[in-house]
Scaffold this active site. Sequence first.
Site, PDB file in Angstrom:
ATOM      1  N   HIS A 252      53.377  20.630  33.874  1.00 57.28           N
ATOM      2  CA  HIS A 252      53.270  19.391  33.112  1.00 57.28           C
ATOM      3  C   HIS A 252      54.539  19.256  32.831  1.00 57.28           C
ATOM      4  O   HIS A 252      55.245  18.079  32.925  1.00 57.28           O
ATOM      5  CB  HIS A 252      52.364  19.466  31.720  1.00 57.28           C
TER       6      HIS A 252
ATOM      7  N   HIS B 230      50.232  26.069  33.987  1.00 54.69           N
ATOM      8  CA  HIS B 230      49.632  24.738  33.633  1.00 54.69           C
ATOM      9  C   HIS B 230      50.585  23.998  32.723  1.00 54.69           C
ATOM     10  O   HIS B 230      50.990  22.974  33.296  1.00 54.69           O
ATOM     11  CB  HIS B 230      48.220  24.977  33.311  1.00 54.69           C
ATOM     12  N   GLU B 231      50.955  24.513  31.616  1.00 60.00           N
ATOM     13  CA  GLU B 231      51.752  23.552  30.737  1.00 60.00           C
ATOM     14  C   GLU B 231      52.888  23.529  31.337  1.00 60.00           C
ATOM     15  O   GLU B 231      53.849  22.311  31.029  1.00 60.00           O
ATOM     16  CB  GLU B 231      51.567  24.477  29.381  1.00 60.00           C
TER      17      GLU B 231
END
Length: 201
Positions: A19, A15-16
């Site tokens: 980003h 997820h990170e």
Amino acid sequence: MPFVIISLLVAFTVHEFAHAYTAYKFGDDTAKDQGRLTLNPVHHLDPIGTLFILLAGFGWARPVPVNRRNFANPKLAGVLVSLAGPLSNFLIAFIAFGILFFIIGSAPSFAIELLNMMVWLNVLLFVFNLLPFPPLDGYRIIEDLAPPHTRMKMTQYEQYGVLLFLILVITPLGDYSIHPFLSVMTRAVMTGFQSIFSIFL
């Protein structure tokens, strides 16, 4: 518990990274310069959030720093950067569901359990992070799409939005608001996965 921890580590890390990678591709090196453009979980874990993962089976990662002033088109890039995280969880869940769908009759029980947890947690994180409350990605997407004067108002009252969000998540009020919504949407996504892969039967 080990399957929960493994699933959360994978979910948070990807997820990170999503980003950070999306921001980097749109011209913002902030996350890259801070060592966040990596799939090494160590660089994404928050100490307190990690402790909660170990003790309670749930936690959080360190948010990826993003400087929207580095984007040529801040509104479009901002939306895509915010959307990248939840979409990465959706993709993990979709892949894990597909693997589970095709091996469920022949795989060992621990593999089935791990894949089930990967699917469920990543679908939950996908839906959860799109909720329109700060500091979640859904709120950031709305913030980027809003006109400047509305965005200023949102920034002004953001702290109250965070407080409202915490109340709805932590207190019994969540049982009548956020939790039922998450349950319905999670089941809907799972049903969608089932429909897609049933085509191959």
